[in-house]
Scaffold this active site. Structure first.
Site, PDB file in Angstrom:
ATOM      1  N   HIS A 125     -42.632 -16.347  33.162  1.00 35.25           N
ATOM      2  CA  HIS A 125     -41.524 -16.310  32.189  1.00 35.25           C
ATOM      3  C   HIS A 125     -41.945 -15.694  30.851  1.00 35.25           C
ATOM      4  O   HIS A 125     -41.074 -15.294  30.072  1.00 35.25           O
ATOM      5  CB  HIS A 125     -40.984 -17.715  31.928  1.00 35.25           C
ATOM      6  CG  HIS A 125     -40.296 -18.335  33.104  1.00 35.25           C
ATOM      7  ND1 HIS A 125     -39.295 -17.694  33.803  1.00 35.25           N
ATOM      8  CD2 HIS A 125     -40.477 -19.541  33.707  1.00 35.25           C
ATOM      9  CE1 HIS A 125     -38.887 -18.482  34.792  1.00 35.25           C
ATOM     10  NE2 HIS A 125     -39.587 -19.602  34.758  1.00 35.25           N
ATOM     11  N   ASP A 162     -41.265 -17.905  43.504  1.00 32.94           N
ATOM     12  CA  ASP A 162     -40.916 -19.062  42.681  1.00 32.94           C
ATOM     13  C   ASP A 162     -39.394 -19.188  42.649  1.00 32.94           C
ATOM     14  O   ASP A 162     -38.674 -18.180  42.707  1.00 32.94           O
ATOM     15  CB  ASP A 162     -41.460 -18.861  41.270  1.00 32.94           C
ATOM     16  CG  ASP A 162     -41.352 -20.094  40.390  1.00 32.94           C
ATOM     17  OD1 ASP A 162     -42.369 -20.783  40.216  1.00 32.94           O
ATOM     18  OD2 ASP A 162     -40.246 -20.363  39.881  1.00 32.94           O
TER      19      ASP A 162
END
Length: 314
Positions: A125, A162
């Site tokens: 992220h 993910d």
């Protein structure tokens, strides 16, 4: 197969506080599994500290300074509501960068076939100037850019399974055709990116999963979209953002994968690596927040990495 296993006590020093899902217990649960006799074939590697030069491949100097200077001597410091620093966070983050870059060096030097990097904090992220979503520095993006610039690779693929979209990785390579980024993730969900129309320069592939979908839909979408794209791209190195939070028991999402699905995708990616990359594949830990499910998923993932190569057109 020779498989490197990167871990280090420094990763446990990143303290995120009571009840935070991204805790040091995640790595303790992984270690409890991988220390079993059936994993004795793993080559244990102690990662060096990463350098600011390596981090600058993806992040700005101001971001590096902002993160490292915010590390508290005592207690916790919140960069946002999810992303926490403790006194050991800076060293853990640097060690994670060092692990993935060292894995690139060793795999490309032929010292092993593949690697699993049990690192934290996670990374996918983190954007060039922003820490977010538990992530400080984008480990896998740094590894890819390090392989591209330091080792002059021309085609690097990143597969991200993910359950959350790797917005930072996508942004890093949105206009870089030498890097293919392919992600499956729950939509709509944090961080709100990862829609199919986000395609970069034709090198970004986003495959949304709807809440409640299981391994059947997951496998169908990989077989239809991501695996053919990897074969067409013919990568020289395959990097994997290995998050295990799409498991049916994970508290942070609503996809219903089980251990067999993680075994399947690992095997599929290994076959592609065997055909196009000489087996060169590096798996880097991202999410996975149910400790029992994480340990079980890691066990099948790493057991598959250790298995004899199915195809090796080197």
């Amino acid at each position: 197969m020779k498989t490197l296993y990167y871990s280090h006590a420094d990763f446990l020093l990143h303290d995120t506080g009571i009840s935070h899902p991204e805790s040091a217990d995640r790595l303790r649960s992984i270690a409890s599994v991988l220390d079993a006799p059936e994993f004795s074939g793993l080559i244990k590697a102690s990662p060096p500290l990463g350098t600011e030069q390596q981090i600058r491949l993806i992040h700005t100097q101001s971001h590096i300074d902002n993160v490292l200077n915010a590390v508290p001597r005592h207690g916790l410091h919140y960069l946002d509501s999810d992303t926490v620093l403790s006194s050991g966070s800076g060293k853990a983050a640097l060690r994670a960068v060092g692990a993935v870059c060292d894995a690139v060096d060793k795999i490309l030097a032929g010292e092993a076939d593949d690697a699993f990097c049990a690192v934290r904090p996670p990374g996918h992220h983190a954007e060039a100037e922003r820490a977010m979503g538990f992530c400080l520095f984008n480990n896998i993006a740094i590894a890819a850019e390090y392989a591209r610039t330091h080792h002059q690779l021309k085609r690097i693929a990143i597969v991200d399974f993910d359950v959350h979209h790797g917005n930072g990785t996508q942004t890093a390579f949105y206009e870089q055709p030498a890097v293919l980024y392919a992600s499956s993730h729950e939509v709509p969900h944090y961080p709100g990116t990862g829609y199919p129309n986000e395609t970069g320069v034709g090198n970004i592939i986003n495959v949304p999963l709807a809440a409640g979908e299981s391994g059947l839909e997951f496998r169908q979408k990989y077989n239809k979209i991501i695996l053919p794209a990897l074969r067409a791209f013919k990568p020289e190195l395959l990097l994997v953002s290995a998050g295990f939070d799409a498991h049916k028991d994970d508290p942070l999402a609503s996809i219903r994968l089980v251990e067999d699905d993680y075994q399947w995708i690992t095997q599929e990616l290994m076959e592609i690596a065997g055909i196009y990359c000489g087996g060169r594949m590096i798996s880097i830990l991202e999410g996975g927040y149910n400790l029992k499910a994480l340990a079980a998923s890691i066990a099948v993932h790493v057991k598959t990495l250790l298995a004899p190569e199915v195809q090796a057109d080197k």
